[in-house]
Design a protein around this motif. Structure first.
Motif, mmCIF file in Angstrom:
data_model
loop_
_atom_site.group_PDB
_atom_site.id
_atom_site.type_symbol
_atom_site.label_atom_id
_atom_site.label_comp_id
_atom_site.label_asym_id
_atom_site.label_seq_id
_atom_site.Cartn_x
_atom_site.Cartn_y
_atom_site.Cartn_z
ATOM 1 N N TYR A 1 -5.873 0.520 -0.335
ATOM 2 C CA TYR A 1 -5.464 0.062 -1.422
ATOM 3 C C TYR A 1 -5.279 1.896 -1.667
ATOM 4 N N GLN A 2 -5.455 2.358 -1.335
ATOM 5 C CA GLN A 2 -5.741 3.584 -1.262
ATOM 6 C C GLN A 2 -4.214 4.481 -0.932
ATOM 7 N N LYS A 3 -3.625 3.832 0.026
ATOM 8 C CA LYS A 3 -2.483 4.205 0.521
ATOM 9 C C LYS A 3 -1.272 3.912 -0.197
ATOM 10 N N PHE A 4 -1.005 2.175 -0.298
ATOM 11 C CA PHE A 4 -0.188 0.923 -0.235
ATOM 12 C C PHE A 4 -0.661 1.434 -1.755
ATOM 13 N N TYR A 5 -1.866 1.012 -3.108
ATOM 14 C CA TYR A 5 -1.442 0.496 -4.143
ATOM 15 C C TYR A 5 -0.068 0.412 -5.204
ATOM 16 N N GLY A 6 0.993 -0.503 -5.314
ATOM 17 C CA GLY A 6 1.886 -0.098 -6.261
ATOM 18 C C GLY A 6 2.923 -0.529 -6.293
ATOM 19 N N ARG A 7 2.964 -0.732 -4.243
ATOM 20 C CA ARG A 7 4.464 -1.234 -3.667
ATOM 21 C C ARG A 7 4.150 -3.313 -3.548
ATOM 22 N N ASP A 8 5.601 -2.687 -3.900
ATOM 23 C CA ASP A 8 5.662 -4.753 -3.653
ATOM 24 C C ASP A 8 5.106 -5.263 -2.880
ATOM 25 N N SER A 9 4.709 -4.314 -1.845
ATOM 26 C CA SER A 9 4.819 -4.977 -0.446
ATOM 27 C C SER A 9 2.825 -4.405 -0.171
ATOM 28 N N PHE A 10 2.607 -4.473 -0.925
ATOM 29 C CA PHE A 10 0.783 -4.391 -0.659
ATOM 30 C C PHE A 10 -0.105 -5.703 -0.492
ATOM 31 N N PRO A 11 0.139 -6.486 -0.659
ATOM 32 C CA PRO A 11 -0.056 -7.313 -0.649
ATOM 33 C C PRO A 11 -0.199 -7.948 0.681
ATOM 34 N N LYS A 12 0.998 -7.765 1.584
ATOM 35 C CA LYS A 12 1.211 -8.070 2.436
ATOM 36 C C LYS A 12 0.600 -6.864 3.825
ATOM 37 N N ILE A 13 0.745 -6.078 3.378
ATOM 38 C CA ILE A 13 0.555 -5.045 4.179
ATOM 39 C C ILE A 13 -1.542 -4.847 3.496
ATOM 40 N N THR A 14 -1.913 -5.336 3.224
ATOM 41 C CA THR A 14 -3.431 -5.339 2.263
ATOM 42 C C THR A 14 -3.591 -7.133 3.742
#
Length: 169
Positions: free
Chosen positions: A51-64
């Motif tokens: 959440y801290q690093k990638f929230y707001g990106r389209d790929s957030f669910p995959k990265i998470t």
């Protein structure tokens, strides 16, 4: 500043509500028995960091998903290494059976162990495992360093692991 912190906390609580099922799914998918909640906690930490690093990106669910899964697997590996290390440590640090005729318990077993080792490694087994002597004491008696004796022990562990595999439950 306080408003921003509250907004992040509120946003994360929403993220948590949305992605908490992902943590449970991965715990179940990896066949993890999480009696103490340690894996769930690791999943929460991974979710927070994602959440801290990638929230707001389209790929957030995959990265998470990848981040949480990786962290859980890392924890599995860490626990596995710890269990293996404890088992080996217990084997080598148990109280020795103070019986000078220990070879008589199963001569074929001790012959097999002896044949798998060098002379110095067999000295290590006799003095450290069978007689229960300390590493410093062995080093003094053998006229070598404690590091050398520790090295013998590491090689004994490495060599005996495949030899003792049929004897382990």
């Amino acid at each position: 500043m306080e408003g921003l912190l509250q907004k992040q906390t509120k946003d994360f609580s929403e993220i948590l509500a949305e992605y908490e099922s992902m943590i449970y799914h991965l715990i179940h998918k990896l066949n993890i028995q999480d009696r103490d909640g340690e894996f769930y906690q690791q999943g929460l930490i991974a979710l927070w960091e994602s959440y801290q690093k990638f929230y707001g990106r389209d790929s957030f669910p995959k990265i998470t998903y990848i981040t949480i899964r990786s962290r859980l697997i890392d924890l599995i590996r860490k626990k596995s290494r710890l269990i293996e290390h404890e088992t080996i440590s217990e084997f080598f640090q148990e109280e020795a059976v103070n019986d000078s005729n220990i070879e008589n318990f199963d001569p074929l077993f001790w012959d097999m162990v002896k044949n798998a080792l060098t002379e110095k490694q067999w000295v290590y087994v006799q003095k450290r495992i069978i007689q229960g002597r300390g590493i410093k004491e062995i080093a003094y008696e053998e006229g070598t360093t404690t590091d050398a004796v520790k090295g013998w022990g590491k090689e004994v562990k490495r060599k005996l692991k495949p030899v003792l595999k049929p004897y382990l439950i």
